[in-house]
Design an enzyme around this catalytic site. Structure first.
Site, short mmCIF file in Angstrom:
data_model
loop_
_atom_site.label_atom_id
_atom_site.label_comp_id
_atom_site.label_asym_id
_atom_site.label_seq_id
_atom_site.Cartn_x
_atom_site.Cartn_y
_atom_site.Cartn_z
N GLU A 1 71.80 11.20 -11.39
CA GLU A 1 70.34 11.32 -11.46
C GLU A 1 69.78 10.56 -10.26
O GLU A 1 69.75 9.33 -10.24
CB GLU A 1 69.81 10.73 -12.76
CG GLU A 1 68.38 11.15 -13.01
CD GLU A 1 68.07 11.15 -14.50
OE1 GLU A 1 68.25 12.20 -15.16
OE2 GLU A 1 67.70 10.09 -15.01
N TYR B 1 60.32 8.42 -15.23
CA TYR B 1 60.96 7.10 -15.02
C TYR B 1 62.14 6.97 -15.98
O TYR B 1 62.01 7.26 -17.18
CB TYR B 1 59.95 5.96 -15.25
CG TYR B 1 58.90 5.97 -14.14
CD1 TYR B 1 59.11 5.28 -12.95
CD2 TYR B 1 57.73 6.72 -14.28
CE1 TYR B 1 58.18 5.34 -11.92
CE2 TYR B 1 56.79 6.79 -13.25
CZ TYR B 1 57.03 6.09 -12.07
OH TYR B 1 56.13 6.17 -11.04
N SER B 2 63.27 6.53 -15.45
CA SER B 2 64.45 6.29 -16.30
C SER B 2 64.14 5.15 -17.26
O SER B 2 63.60 4.11 -16.83
CB SER B 2 65.65 5.86 -15.45
OG SER B 2 65.89 6.77 -14.41
N CYS C 1 72.99 6.67 -10.03
CA CYS C 1 71.54 6.74 -10.15
C CYS C 1 70.88 5.88 -9.06
O CYS C 1 71.35 4.79 -8.74
CB CYS C 1 71.10 6.26 -11.54
SG CYS C 1 69.35 6.56 -11.87
N TYR D 1 66.55 10.49 -7.16
CA TYR D 1 65.16 10.93 -6.99
C TYR D 1 64.61 10.46 -5.66
O TYR D 1 65.25 9.70 -4.97
CB TYR D 1 64.30 10.41 -8.15
CG TYR D 1 64.60 8.98 -8.60
CD1 TYR D 1 64.05 7.88 -7.94
CD2 TYR D 1 65.46 8.74 -9.68
CE1 TYR D 1 64.32 6.58 -8.34
CE2 TYR D 1 65.75 7.45 -10.10
CZ TYR D 1 65.16 6.37 -9.43
OH TYR D 1 65.44 5.09 -9.86
C1 FAD Z 1 64.58 11.55 -13.35
C2 FAD Z 1 63.78 10.53 -12.54
C3 FAD Z 1 63.88 9.21 -12.85
C4 FAD Z 1 63.17 8.27 -12.10
N1 FAD Z 1 63.29 6.95 -12.43
C5 FAD Z 1 62.61 6.02 -11.73
C6 FAD Z 1 62.74 4.64 -12.07
O1 FAD Z 1 63.47 4.25 -13.01
N2 FAD Z 1 62.04 3.74 -11.34
C7 FAD Z 1 61.21 4.13 -10.29
O2 FAD Z 1 60.59 3.25 -9.69
N3 FAD Z 1 61.10 5.42 -9.97
C8 FAD Z 1 61.75 6.38 -10.65
N4 FAD Z 1 61.61 7.70 -10.33
C9 FAD Z 1 60.67 8.08 -9.24
C10 FAD Z 1 59.24 8.28 -9.83
O3 FAD Z 1 59.21 9.42 -10.65
C11 FAD Z 1 58.19 8.47 -8.75
O4 FAD Z 1 58.59 9.54 -7.92
C12 FAD Z 1 57.93 7.24 -7.90
O5 FAD Z 1 57.49 6.17 -8.70
C13 FAD Z 1 56.83 7.56 -6.87
O6 FAD Z 1 55.70 8.04 -7.53
P1 FAD Z 1 54.24 7.66 -7.04
O7 FAD Z 1 53.25 8.38 -7.90
O8 FAD Z 1 54.09 6.20 -6.92
O9 FAD Z 1 54.24 8.25 -5.56
P2 FAD Z 1 53.32 9.46 -5.05
O10 FAD Z 1 51.94 9.02 -4.89
O11 FAD Z 1 53.58 10.66 -5.90
O12 FAD Z 1 53.94 9.65 -3.64
C14 FAD Z 1 55.20 10.24 -3.50
C15 FAD Z 1 55.16 11.12 -2.29
O13 FAD Z 1 54.94 10.31 -1.15
C16 FAD Z 1 55.60 10.86 -0.06
N5 FAD Z 1 56.49 9.84 0.51
C17 FAD Z 1 57.29 8.99 -0.16
N6 FAD Z 1 57.95 8.18 0.68
C18 FAD Z 1 57.56 8.55 1.92
C19 FAD Z 1 57.89 8.10 3.22
N7 FAD Z 1 58.77 7.10 3.40
N8 FAD Z 1 57.31 8.71 4.27
C20 FAD Z 1 56.43 9.72 4.09
N9 FAD Z 1 56.06 10.19 2.89
C21 FAD Z 1 56.62 9.61 1.82
C22 FAD Z 1 56.36 12.05 -0.53
O14 FAD Z 1 55.61 13.19 -0.26
C23 FAD Z 1 56.44 11.84 -2.02
O15 FAD Z 1 56.53 13.02 -2.74
C24 FAD Z 1 62.33 8.67 -11.03
C25 FAD Z 1 62.26 10.03 -10.73
C26 FAD Z 1 62.97 10.95 -11.45
C27 FAD Z 1 62.85 12.40 -11.10
#
Ligand code: FAD
Length: 422
Positions: free
Chosen positions: A420, A200-201, A380, A422
């Site tokens: 950046e 997370y940023s 971003c 994601y």
């Molecule tokens: C450098 C960086 C900075 C980031 N900064 C932020 C930030 O500031 N704020 C923020 O909220 N997030 C940010 N993220 C994103 C964060 O890391 C997570 O990826 C995000 O919160 C989702 O994680 P999760 O565990 O909730 O989802 P997970 O349970 O891991 O689910 C994600 C997965 O769900 C699937 N998926 C997602 N959308 C769909 C769709 N529409 N249809 C079908 N499948 C889908 C994909 O397979 C995906 O990989 C950042 C990511 C990076 C790499």
């Protein structure tokens, strides 16, 4: 030179009209010509026009109203390379440009060498930046102090501002603006293994929101989507974070990232392109630049120009909007705030207003800033924003006789183009 805005629908049509001015040569007087090309030939056509000595006066979506072109273009245009490109054909401009593109290359190279020349002056002090103080095997246990919604009534989805107390760590978990941290959610994945970290940023400056130097804040959107079976799925870590309560302990790793660091130069110009939670690093920059207590603590008195382009679906989804409005009122000479609210505002074609439409609207000013070696651009947000921005920058650069495909890597190399997504 004028660049009008192109909406998303025009990108689908992907036809652009160029008005070219041919200078007097021999007995031929100055004349104008209008050329229509598909998007994928835009760059090569511009190169060919430059090589033939033409000056591009405007680039507009082909269906938008055009400035009236003068007649009497024929004689001059007929001897110039782009004559054959007046038809909307991809192959002809490409073939011509291969032979005639030197002029454009020179223009791009001039801008690129400016970019490269600025490298040492603009480069942030990367070696001073802390990384990986806490690794996944031995994360820091942060305590939640705040978790509140950033959205106003009527907004779509769920976005929270979450703050963790970092005191007591050895080493102290320090970070700088533009970095990210990792969060390891509680529980196990489908295979029974502990969840992996998510990045997370960071949304707070190195001093934290309370200026005590002991906290870190995030801006988190809860991921929610429908899978193929029609089930509503919630993201693991984003839901975990959006639901945590003050007093909860959370596993934190990092910090990581050197891509989004601010330059040290107090006179740098900073263009920011953000959608949704992509605002997090931008909030840190703007607090560092314009919060009075930050300015005092940092002894870094930003004197350049900062320009934030923020994309959101609806007004209630704008994040930290009141703060940014306040900075704009306090520092009108140093900060400009431009919003693209897709479901409420219309672009010039009557379609939804996206951030790339705003970029095209302000292309002249943006490129005038980019020509200044002190200017950095930061992008971003969700990965999906990249193609739209890239197309807008391509069209905007073309209107200046520049080849964005050539210029962007040069800006990147000079540490002036920061992405950046994601
Ligand atoms: C450098 C960086 C900075 C980031 N900064 C932020 C930030 O500031 N704020 C923020 O909220 N997030 C940010 N993220 C994103 C964060 O890391 C997570 O990826 C995000 O919160 C989702 O994680 P999760 O565990 O909730 O989802 P997970 O349970 O891991 O689910 C994600 C997965 O769900 C699937 N998926 C997602 N959308 C769909 C769709 N529409 N249809 C079908 N499948 C889908 C994909 O397979 C995906 O990989 C950042 C990511 C990076 C790499």
């Amino acid at each position: 030179m004028r660049v009008s805005s192109a909406g998303t629908s025009s990108y689908n049509e992907r036809m652009f009209a160029l008005v070219v001015v041919w200078q007097q040569s021999g007995k031929h007087r100055k004349s104008e010509e209008r050329i229509t090309v598909p998007y994928n030939s835009l760059q090569t056509t511009v190169q060919a026009i430059n090589a033939a000595g033409g000056r591009i006066q405007s680039v507009t979506p082909a269906t938008a109203p055009q400035p009236a072109a003068q007649p009497a273009a024929k004689a001059t245009a007929s001897k110039a390379a782009p004559k054959a490109e007046t038809k909307p054909s991809a192959s002809k401009p490409a073939a011509k440009a291969a032979a005639k593109a030197n002029g454009s290359k020179a223009a791009s190279k001039a801008a690129a060498s400016k970019a490269a020349a600025s490298k040492s002056a603009a480069k942030p002090a990367h070696q001073m930046v802390p990384v990986n103080l806490y690794k996944p095997k031995s994360p820091f246990l942060g305590t939640v102090t705040e978790n509140y919604s950033l959205l106003q009534e009527g907004a779509i989805g769920r976005v929270q501002h979450i703050t963790f107390d970092l005191s007591g760590g050895d080493p102290h978990l320090e970070y700088v603006e533009g970095q990210s941290i990792g969060i390891i959610p509680e529980g196990n994945d489908a295979k029974g293994k502990p969840h992996k970290l998510r990045l997370y940023s960071i949304a707070s400056t190195r001093h934290g929101d309370d200026m005590a130097g002991n906290s870190v804040s995030l801006c988190v959107r809860q991921l929610e989507y429908q899978n193929e079976a029609g089930e509503q799925i919630k993201g693991v870590c984003s839901t975990y974070l959006c639901d945590i309560k003050p007093g909860d302990k959370v596993k934190i790793t990092g910090p990581v990232g050197k891509e989004m660091l601010l330059p040290d130069d107090e006179e740098a110009n900073v263009i920011m392109l953000a959608t949704g939670t992509g605002i997090a690093p931008m909030r840190t920059y703007l607090r560092r630049m314009f919060e009075p207590t930050e300015r005092e603590k940092n002894r870094w008195n930003f004197r350049g120009k900062a320009w934030l382009f923020m994309g959101a679906p609806k007004t209630p989804n704008l994040l930290y909007d009141a703060d940014f409005e306040h900075y704009q009122a306090q520092y009108p000479d140093n900060f400009r705030y431009t919003k693209a609210i897709s479901r409420e505002q219309e672009n010039s074609k009557g379609g939804r207003m996206y951030i790339q439409d705003r970029v095209l609207e302000h292309a002249d000013e943006i490129f005038a800033m980019i020509e200044d070696p002190k200017t950095h651009v930061y992008m971003c947000g969700l990965r999906g924003m990249e193609p739209g921005i890239d197309e807008a920058m391509t069209a905007a650069a073309a209107s200046k006789g520049l080849d964005w495909a050539e210029l962007r890597p040069q800006l990147k190399k000079a540490d002036r183009w920061h992405v950046e997504t994601y």
